[in-house]
Enzyme design. Structure first.
Site, PDB file in Angstrom:
ATOM      1  N   CYS A 102       0.847  -1.195   0.000  1.00 57.82           N
ATOM      2  CA  CYS A 102       0.000   0.000   0.000  1.00 57.82           C
ATOM      3  C   CYS A 102       0.881   1.244   0.000  1.00 57.82           C
ATOM      4  O   CYS A 102       1.962   1.253   0.592  1.00 57.82           O
ATOM      5  CB  CYS A 102      -0.908   0.013   1.235  1.00 57.82           C
ATOM      6  SG  CYS A 102      -2.478  -0.828   0.996  1.00 57.82           S
ATOM      7  N   HIS A 244     -26.451 -51.708  18.576  1.00 58.88           N
ATOM      8  CA  HIS A 244     -26.786 -50.289  18.714  1.00 58.88           C
ATOM      9  C   HIS A 244     -25.496 -49.491  18.813  1.00 58.88           C
ATOM     10  O   HIS A 244     -24.577 -49.877  19.533  1.00 58.88           O
ATOM     11  CB  HIS A 244     -27.629 -50.045  19.971  1.00 58.88           C
ATOM     12  CG  HIS A 244     -28.964 -50.697  19.938  1.00 58.88           C
ATOM     13  ND1 HIS A 244     -30.061 -50.130  19.350  1.00 58.88           N
ATOM     14  CD2 HIS A 244     -29.377 -51.902  20.422  1.00 58.88           C
ATOM     15  CE1 HIS A 244     -31.107 -50.928  19.481  1.00 58.88           C
ATOM     16  NE2 HIS A 244     -30.702 -52.022  20.120  1.00 58.88           N
TER      17      HIS A 244
END
Length: 255
Positions: A102, A244
């Site tokens: 920048c 299960h």
């Protein structure tokens, strides 16, 4: 008279209206052509379609800039975003937050909120750079990390109209660097996030991520020799089995 040509009540053919998405014909008569180019731009904005696929926050910023009718208004819009920047603590002005490339000094910080969205903060000693940072924060802060990483700057930055009449080439380059810094900081955040337990199941393999998932994978990839032995035993004894598996987080403690 040509067939198919409609005439107004005053006997003249309708005047062709402006193109570019403006519908100049209303009812049986045409409105006169707009003489002022700024009027044409302002009318055209009303018919602009939303950019396809943009997040709502990004689209909101695009819409605001498209309501501007000239370069001066767009420039003032950029400066107004500088005023809305959230506070930026001095201790966050660290090298890893610095926006490189920048023309002015700028820093960007990114954090992940409890809701899983990216929260951005920025600071610059230049009003125009601070405005550009504020504009990007308004568009990107609040998106998920993936939304930011998937966003292509070419999908919305050109729609803002920040050409040479608004930004110098160095400022345009700085805007691109600001966006890339936000993406870089977001990638770093993603790499630091804890990995959620998951199973990636393909035709040939099961890949587990996390202890809980590893326990699940053991059920999906058992020892085949033991499976055959168990199957033979159950068949011999004529025993049926009802299995299960509870999706309980406590299973994750199993080793």
């Amino acid at each position: 008279m040509l067939r198919g040509t409609k005439m107004c009540s005053h006997g003249r053919r309708p005047t062709a209206g402006p193109t570019d998405g403006l519908h100049a014909l209303h009812g049986s008569c045409a409105r006169p052509l707009l003489r002022n180019s700024r009027q044409v731009q302002a009318r055209a904005v009303q018919h602009l379609r939303p950019e396809v696929g943009l997040p709502a926050l990004v689209q909101d910023v695009v819409d605001k800039f498209q309501l501007c009718t000239d370069a001066k208004q767009r420039y003032q819009m950029v400066l107004s975003y500088a005023e809305g920047l959230p506070s930026y603590p001095a201790e966050l002005r660290r090298p890893e937050n610095r926006v490189m490339g920048c023309s002015a000094q700028a820093w960007v910080d990114a954090q992940v909120s409890p809701s899983g969205t990216v929260q951005l903060r920025a600071f610059s000693d230049s009003s125009i750079t601070a405005g550009l940072a504020g504009m990007l924060i308004s568009a990107l802060s609040g998106l998920t990390p993936q939304e930011i990483l998937d966003l292509d700057p070419a999908s919305f930055l050109p729609s803002l109209g920040l050409g040479p009449a608004v930004l110098t080439p160095s400022r345009t380059h700085g805007l691109a660097n600001l966006f890339e810094t936000i993406k870089r900081r977001t990638r770093l955040l993603v790499s630091q996030l804890p990995r959620f337990p998951s199973l990636v199941i393909s035709r040939d393999s099961v890949q587990a991520e996390g202890v809980f998932a590893e326990v699940q994978a053991q059920y999906l990839q058992p020892d085949q020799q033991q499976v055959q032995q168990l199957g033979s035993l159950l068949k011999e004894k004529k025993i049926g089995v009802v299995a299960h598996f509870y999706m309980d987080p406590q299973v994750g403690d199993l080793q």
